[in-house]
Design a protein around this motif. Sequence first.
Motif, PDB file in Angstrom:
ATOM      1  N   PRO A  36      32.123  36.855  44.284  1.00  0.00           N
ATOM      2  CA  PRO A  36      33.387  37.509  43.917  1.00  0.00           C
ATOM      3  C   PRO A  36      33.440  38.005  42.473  1.00  0.00           C
ATOM      4  N   ASP A  37      33.041  37.152  41.533  1.00  0.00           N
ATOM      5  CA  ASP A  37      33.153  37.526  40.126  1.00  0.00           C
ATOM      6  C   ASP A  37      32.289  38.743  39.807  1.00  0.00           C
ATOM      7  N   GLU A  38      31.050  38.717  40.265  1.00  0.00           N
ATOM      8  CA  GLU A  38      30.116  39.804  39.980  1.00  0.00           C
ATOM      9  C   GLU A  38      30.544  41.102  40.658  1.00  0.00           C
ATOM     10  N   THR A  39      31.054  41.008  41.889  1.00  0.00           N
ATOM     11  CA  THR A  39      31.484  42.203  42.614  1.00  0.00           C
ATOM     12  C   THR A  39      32.697  42.842  41.945  1.00  0.00           C
ATOM     13  N   LEU A  40      33.637  42.013  41.526  1.00  0.00           N
ATOM     14  CA  LEU A  40      34.818  42.538  40.842  1.00  0.00           C
ATOM     15  C   LEU A  40      34.437  43.208  39.523  1.00  0.00           C
ATOM     16  N   ARG A  41      33.503  42.593  38.810  1.00  0.00           N
ATOM     17  CA  ARG A  41      33.012  43.191  37.562  1.00  0.00           C
ATOM     18  C   ARG A  41      32.388  44.553  37.821  1.00  0.00           C
ATOM     19  N   ALA A  42      31.622  44.637  38.891  1.00  0.00           N
ATOM     20  CA  ALA A  42      30.959  45.899  39.221  1.00  0.00           C
ATOM     21  C   ALA A  42      31.986  46.977  39.577  1.00  0.00           C
ATOM     22  N   CYS A  43      32.991  46.615  40.362  1.00  0.00           N
ATOM     23  CA  CYS A  43      34.036  47.584  40.727  1.00  0.00           C
ATOM     24  C   CYS A  43      34.797  48.060  39.498  1.00  0.00           C
ATOM     25  N   GLU A  44      35.112  47.113  38.623  1.00  0.00           N
ATOM     26  CA  GLU A  44      35.835  47.457  37.394  1.00  0.00           C
ATOM     27  C   GLU A  44      35.016  48.420  36.544  1.00  0.00           C
ATOM     28  N   GLU A  45      33.736  48.125  36.380  1.00  0.00           N
ATOM     29  CA  GLU A  45      32.861  48.968  35.561  1.00  0.00           C
ATOM     30  C   GLU A  45      32.685  50.358  36.204  1.00  0.00           C
ATOM     31  N   TYR A  46      32.565  50.386  37.523  1.00  0.00           N
ATOM     32  CA  TYR A  46      32.377  51.657  38.229  1.00  0.00           C
ATOM     33  C   TYR A  46      33.585  52.572  38.019  1.00  0.00           C
ATOM     34  N   LEU A  47      34.775  52.028  38.158  1.00  0.00           N
ATOM     35  CA  LEU A  47      35.981  52.836  37.979  1.00  0.00           C
ATOM     36  C   LEU A  47      36.108  53.333  36.539  1.00  0.00           C
ATOM     37  N   ARG A  48      35.748  52.503  35.596  1.00  0.00           N
ATOM     38  CA  ARG A  48      35.791  52.938  34.187  1.00  0.00           C
ATOM     39  C   ARG A  48      34.801  54.070  33.923  1.00  0.00           C
ATOM     40  N   GLN A  49      33.631  53.962  34.522  1.00  0.00           N
ATOM     41  CA  GLN A  49      32.582  54.960  34.277  1.00  0.00           C
ATOM     42  C   GLN A  49      32.812  56.255  35.051  1.00  0.00           C
ATOM     43  N   HIS A  50      33.582  56.201  36.120  1.00  0.00           N
ATOM     44  CA  HIS A  50      33.806  57.379  36.966  1.00  0.00           C
ATOM     45  C   HIS A  50      35.283  57.789  36.864  1.00  0.00           C
ATOM     46  N   ASP A  51      35.641  58.219  35.685  1.00  0.00           N
ATOM     47  CA  ASP A  51      37.033  58.528  35.374  1.00  0.00           C
ATOM     48  C   ASP A  51      37.585  59.675  36.230  1.00  0.00           C
ATOM     49  N   LYS A  52      36.712  60.550  36.698  1.00  0.00           N
ATOM     50  CA  LYS A  52      37.154  61.716  37.464  1.00  0.00           C
ATOM     51  C   LYS A  52      37.176  61.460  38.968  1.00  0.00           C
ATOM     52  N   LEU A  53      36.820  60.271  39.398  1.00  0.00           N
ATOM     53  CA  LEU A  53      36.846  59.953  40.828  1.00  0.00           C
ATOM     54  C   LEU A  53      38.267  60.160  41.353  1.00  0.00           C
ATOM     55  N   ALA A  54      38.403  60.831  42.480  1.00  0.00           N
ATOM     56  CA  ALA A  54      39.722  61.202  43.009  1.00  0.00           C
ATOM     57  C   ALA A  54      40.543  59.972  43.394  1.00  0.00           C
ATOM     58  N   HIS A  55      41.865  60.152  43.358  1.00  0.00           N
ATOM     59  CA  HIS A  55      42.801  59.047  43.596  1.00  0.00           C
ATOM     60  C   HIS A  55      42.584  58.313  44.919  1.00  0.00           C
ATOM     61  N   PRO A  56      42.371  59.017  46.034  1.00  0.00           N
ATOM     62  CA  PRO A  56      42.212  58.278  47.297  1.00  0.00           C
ATOM     63  C   PRO A  56      41.045  57.293  47.279  1.00  0.00           C
ATOM     64  N   TYR A  57      39.977  57.646  46.596  1.00  0.00           N
ATOM     65  CA  TYR A  57      38.805  56.765  46.539  1.00  0.00           C
ATOM     66  C   TYR A  57      39.051  55.602  45.569  1.00  0.00           C
ATOM     67  N   ARG A  58      39.745  55.887  44.491  1.00  0.00           N
ATOM     68  CA  ARG A  58      40.107  54.816  43.551  1.00  0.00           C
ATOM     69  C   ARG A  58      40.999  53.792  44.262  1.00  0.00           C
ATOM     70  N   THR A  59      41.903  54.318  45.099  1.00  0.00           N
ATOM     71  CA  THR A  59      42.809  53.442  45.843  1.00  0.00           C
ATOM     72  C   THR A  59      42.033  52.503  46.764  1.00  0.00           C
ATOM     73  N   LYS A  60      41.032  53.033  47.454  1.00  0.00           N
ATOM     74  CA  LYS A  60      40.234  52.209  48.369  1.00  0.00           C
ATOM     75  C   LYS A  60      39.494  51.111  47.610  1.00  0.00           C
ATOM     76  N   ILE A  61      38.956  51.437  46.454  1.00  0.00           N
ATOM     77  CA  ILE A  61      38.232  50.436  45.657  1.00  0.00           C
ATOM     78  C   ILE A  61      39.190  49.362  45.166  1.00  0.00           C
ATOM     79  N   LEU A  62      40.360  49.772  44.699  1.00  0.00           N
ATOM     80  CA  LEU A  62      41.353  48.807  44.221  1.00  0.00           C
ATOM     81  C   LEU A  62      41.815  47.884  45.348  1.00  0.00           C
TER      82      LEU A  62
END
Length: 343
Positions: free
Chosen positions: A40-66
Amino acid sequence: MSRPYIKKLSFTLLDSITDKDPMVQEQVCSALCSLGEAQPDETLRACEEYLRQHDKLAHPYRTKILRAMETILSSHIHDLDKDTASAVILLASSEMTRTKELDCDWQQAASSVLVAVGKRFTNQVMEEVLNRFQPGMLPHSSVLHTLANLSMSNAFDMVPFLPSILSTMLPMLGMAKQDALKVVFCCALQHFSESILEYLANLDQAPDPTVRKDTFGADIFGAYDFLFHHWLQSRDAKLRLAVVAALGPMSHLLPSERLEEQLPKLLPAVLGLYKKHAETFQISKSLGQILEAAVNVSSRTLEVQLEALLVALHSQKGQGSSNCSVHEIGCPSLMLESVPRTC
């Protein structure tokens, strides 16, 4: 599995979240949740880092990750370390307030992440959220949603924050111009009141058993007075129902003398809403709460209002089951049985 490996695997999955096939998107989210079950900890860290690095990722995909992050948090909040919690809180707070649009799925998903983290890291979440809840400035609607949902999910940790939140919120009510934002304020006041009542009903288990109802009385009355005189007669049906939904639990927190003073105006106003709404469940629910509060303080007003109450409830019952349920009529009717009658 090492953290670098989990990050690489997570990023590979997340890169597929934008696939055109909705089934592939769902499979990615399911795989992320499964990975989160194991790490859990490592996966959450990865998701957090991915969203920070992919600032232009569209809202629907950001929603699914969140939403995947919320699922992991809900099952593994006690496996989360403080540093990961802090990173997730900052991310969710930023995601939640990046658009001004009301009732956006993206905002709601980010808010749900904060609520999930707040079940364990309440102080850290509140520190971040309260930075976005400043005196004299209308807050983002999602900030209000988050505070309200935090109070419902974790009353024991949240109620100590509510005196300062309420005193800050009170002047904001007059600043709200959009009906949709007014509805959010009403929902927040409803949930704050419900969490306070839950706290007071369980003082033997509460972290601070010295908390008393009168701690909140002045601010709750100030909010009640504003809602009753300014928003209850709105032309917007959704706002009227949101106001009456808030007034029900708020009535239990009013000082006894204030409640007695308000009942001659409050009860006719609530009864009058039956004529304006086809769906009356929320009106009857709040009416039951108000009557219960009145009975609890041995109100002398109820006897004067008894005939009007019985006529209104009988009228609702006569409309049939499509608009009335046993729960709607039962609660107010049971309260009326406690009203003293003179011969």
